[in-house]
Design a protein around this motif. Structure first.
Motif, short mmCIF file in Angstrom:
data_model
loop_
_atom_site.label_atom_id
_atom_site.label_comp_id
_atom_site.label_asym_id
_atom_site.label_seq_id
_atom_site.Cartn_x
_atom_site.Cartn_y
_atom_site.Cartn_z
N VAL A 88 1.04 -1.58 0.08
CA VAL A 88 0.08 0.29 -0.17
C VAL A 88 0.70 1.40 -0.28
CG1 VAL A 88 -1.62 1.65 1.92
CG2 VAL A 88 -2.12 -1.54 1.11
N ALA A 89 1.83 1.75 0.68
CA ALA A 89 2.76 2.30 0.91
C ALA A 89 3.55 2.76 0.09
CB ALA A 89 3.40 2.48 2.42
N ASN A 90 4.10 1.79 -0.79
CA ASN A 90 5.10 1.80 -2.02
C ASN A 90 4.45 2.55 -3.18
OD1 ASN A 90 8.41 1.13 -1.74
ND2 ASN A 90 7.20 0.43 0.17
N SER A 91 3.00 1.52 -2.96
CA SER A 91 2.37 2.08 -4.48
C SER A 91 1.63 3.33 -4.64
CB SER A 91 1.00 0.58 -4.64
OG SER A 91 1.33 -1.08 -4.43
N ALA A 92 1.13 4.21 -3.07
CA ALA A 92 0.59 4.99 -3.06
C ALA A 92 1.56 6.12 -3.30
CB ALA A 92 0.41 5.43 -1.38
N ILE A 93 2.87 5.89 -3.36
CA ILE A 93 4.27 6.57 -3.88
C ILE A 93 3.95 6.63 -4.68
CG2 ILE A 93 6.34 7.59 -3.44
CD1 ILE A 93 4.83 8.44 -0.76
N ALA A 94 4.37 5.54 -5.27
CA ALA A 94 4.18 5.42 -6.86
C ALA A 94 3.05 6.58 -7.78
CB ALA A 94 4.94 3.81 -7.30
N MET A 95 2.38 5.94 -7.17
CA MET A 95 1.39 6.11 -8.40
C MET A 95 0.69 7.95 -7.87
SD MET A 95 -2.19 3.66 -8.02
CE MET A 95 -1.90 3.76 -6.01
N CYS A 120 9.69 7.13 -6.94
CA CYS A 120 9.02 6.63 -7.73
C CYS A 120 9.52 5.30 -7.85
CB CYS A 120 8.85 7.29 -8.93
SG CYS A 120 7.25 5.96 -9.97
N CYS A 121 10.79 5.17 -8.39
CA CYS A 121 11.74 4.19 -8.60
C CYS A 121 12.16 3.11 -7.64
CB CYS A 121 13.03 4.33 -9.97
SG CYS A 121 12.57 4.73 -11.30
N LEU A 122 12.38 4.45 -6.20
CA LEU A 122 12.84 3.29 -5.19
C LEU A 122 11.24 2.26 -4.61
CD1 LEU A 122 15.44 3.75 -3.62
CD2 LEU A 122 14.45 4.84 -2.32
N SER A 123 10.86 2.93 -4.64
CA SER A 123 9.28 2.06 -4.46
C SER A 123 9.08 1.12 -5.00
CB SER A 123 8.21 3.45 -4.21
OG SER A 123 8.09 4.18 -3.58
N LEU A 124 9.38 1.26 -7.10
CA LEU A 124 8.92 0.20 -7.58
C LEU A 124 9.85 -1.49 -7.28
CD1 LEU A 124 8.14 2.17 -11.06
CD2 LEU A 124 5.91 1.37 -9.44
N CYS A 143 18.09 -6.38 -7.17
CA CYS A 143 17.40 -5.60 -6.02
C CYS A 143 17.66 -5.13 -4.98
CB CYS A 143 15.54 -6.41 -5.75
SG CYS A 143 14.79 -5.32 -4.76
N LYS A 144 18.93 -6.14 -4.29
CA LYS A 144 19.68 -4.89 -3.34
C LYS A 144 20.27 -4.38 -4.41
CE LYS A 144 21.21 -8.13 -0.69
NZ LYS A 144 22.29 -9.05 -0.06
N GLY A 145 21.18 -4.64 -4.81
CA GLY A 145 21.45 -3.54 -6.01
C GLY A 145 21.49 -2.22 -6.79
N GLN A 146 19.70 -2.64 -6.88
CA GLN A 146 19.47 -1.73 -7.63
C GLN A 146 19.13 -0.36 -6.60
OE1 GLN A 146 16.29 -3.89 -9.77
NE2 GLN A 146 17.58 -4.44 -11.46
N GLU A 147 18.87 -1.30 -5.71
CA GLU A 147 18.07 0.34 -4.36
C GLU A 147 19.87 0.77 -4.37
OE1 GLU A 147 15.13 0.78 -0.71
OE2 GLU A 147 15.52 -0.42 -2.22
N ILE A 148 20.67 0.62 -3.46
CA ILE A 148 22.09 0.78 -3.63
C ILE A 148 22.55 1.94 -4.46
CG2 ILE A 148 23.92 0.77 -3.19
CD1 ILE A 148 23.91 -2.03 -1.49
N ASN A 149 22.09 1.42 -6.13
CA ASN A 149 22.29 2.58 -6.74
C ASN A 149 21.55 3.35 -7.34
OD1 ASN A 149 24.52 1.06 -7.84
ND2 ASN A 149 23.54 -0.41 -9.46
N ILE A 150 20.46 3.48 -7.23
CA ILE A 150 18.97 4.63 -7.34
C ILE A 150 19.48 5.84 -6.26
CG2 ILE A 150 16.99 4.68 -6.66
CD1 ILE A 150 16.00 2.32 -7.69
#
Length: 329
Positions: free
Chosen positions: A41-48, A65-69, A108-115
């Motif tokens: 709910v929280a991450n979908s809300a931020i993205a939307m 938004c990309c962080l939440s996705l 996912c771990k690597g993408q989060e650190i990169n973002i």
């Protein structure tokens, strides 16, 4: 040279799930399900909110938004399987499902650190080069940065994943609650020191290089804030503090998980081991949208406005109620 008679198990068994009885299982299942629903709910809300509001189509909010996705992407690989294992007596996972879960969680771990690192660069440009910000952080540049942030860990962990998949395995018991590269490598029948050294080097680069860059970036920003006006300090810290909290929180969680995988856990407290190994899958996906949603005024304003609209839409019409009650009498 690997022999053909090497055992490669078709499934793995998680050994860290203990039988605490039906009641504790149900409590754990409900708690984890609640956490997963909050994450969705929280991450979908931020993205939307970011996608639907044209005023938020700016680099900082696009990265958010990309962080939440990305949190939704990683959580989907862990929670459904974990919730099933909490209620199950046989904690078995097929080889294909294990490797798929492993790949998604690590990427996912690597993408989060990169973002998060790119977000630090965005704030650095905004503070030190405000006149060139629109050219240096244009939408085309943002797209290239996000593409690099996503593809970099895909290729790096894809290479490690390929090497791990080629290893002959002599056991099938994973000392984890989910699949990781380290736990599978430990089951190998051959010497894996080369793979372990490569993996540890890449993990160190993934964590410490971005951490060093972010610390350097925000140290410079904080030093600049000392000599600027109070209004400048307020606006800068308002956008920087949530990111600092998020990045330190995530690096700490990943560091605990990686450090835990390098030591023998048989003599450790299983509850502590479970908490440390699950921290980066539970805490950041919950805390990120809360930290940004509560601290960034643009996000908070949209949330407050939509909550008020929701209340108005579902608030009973007093005139209609009174007329209905009068006609009934």
């Amino acid at each position: 040279m690997w022999t053909n008679n090497t055992l490669n198990p078709p499934y793995f068994q998680f050994t860290m799930f203990a039988d605490f009885g039906t009641s504790l299982r149900s409590i754990c299942f409900c708690l984890c399900l609640l956490i997963y629903l909050i994450i969705i709910v929280a991450n979908s809300a931020i993205a939307m909110i970011v996608i639907s509001q044209k005023s938020l189509h700016r680099p900082m909010y696009i990265f958010l938004c990309c962080l939440s996705l990305n949190s939704l992407y990683g959580s989907a690989a862990f929670f459904p399987r974990f919730l099933n294992d909490v209620l199950s007596d046989a904690h078995l996972i097929s080889r294909a499902s294990c490797f798929a879960q492993m790949y998604v969680i690590h990427s996912c771990k690597g993408q989060e650190i990169n973002i998060l690192t790119i977000m630090a660069y965005d704030r650095y440009v905004a503070v030190f080069q405000p006149l060139r910000y629109n050219s240096k952080m244009s939408l085309s540049v943002v797209r290239y940065l996000l593409l690099a942030a996503v593809l970099h860990p895909v290729f790096v962990f894809g290479f490690i994943f390929y090497l791990t998949a080629k290893l002959p395995l002599c056991e099938n018991k994973l000392k984890k609650m989910y699949c990781t590269i380290w736990s599978v490598v430990e089951l190998s029948c051959v010497d894996t020191r080369t793979l372990e050294n490569i993996s540890q080097l890449l993990v160190a680069l993934f964590i410490f290089l971005p951490l060093g860059f972010v610390l350097y970036t925000y140290l410079r920003i904080l030093l600049v804030c000392r000599s600027r006006s109070s209004d400048f300090k307020k606006k800068t810290l308002q956008t920087c503090i949530p990111h600092i909290v998020t990045f330190v929180n995530y690096c700490t969680a990943v560091f605990c998980e990686v450090t835990l995988s390098l030591f023998t856990i048989e003599k450790a407290n299983m509850f502590v081991v479970a908490v440390l190994s699950l921290e980066f899958l539970l805490i950041p996906p919950v805390s990120n949208p809360l930290v940004y949603g509560l601290n960034l005024p643009q996000i908070r304003a949209v949330i407050v406005r939509r909550v008020k609209l929701f209340k108005i839409c579902f608030k009973p019409n007093r005139t209609q109620i009174d007329s209905t009650m009068t006609s009934s009498f």
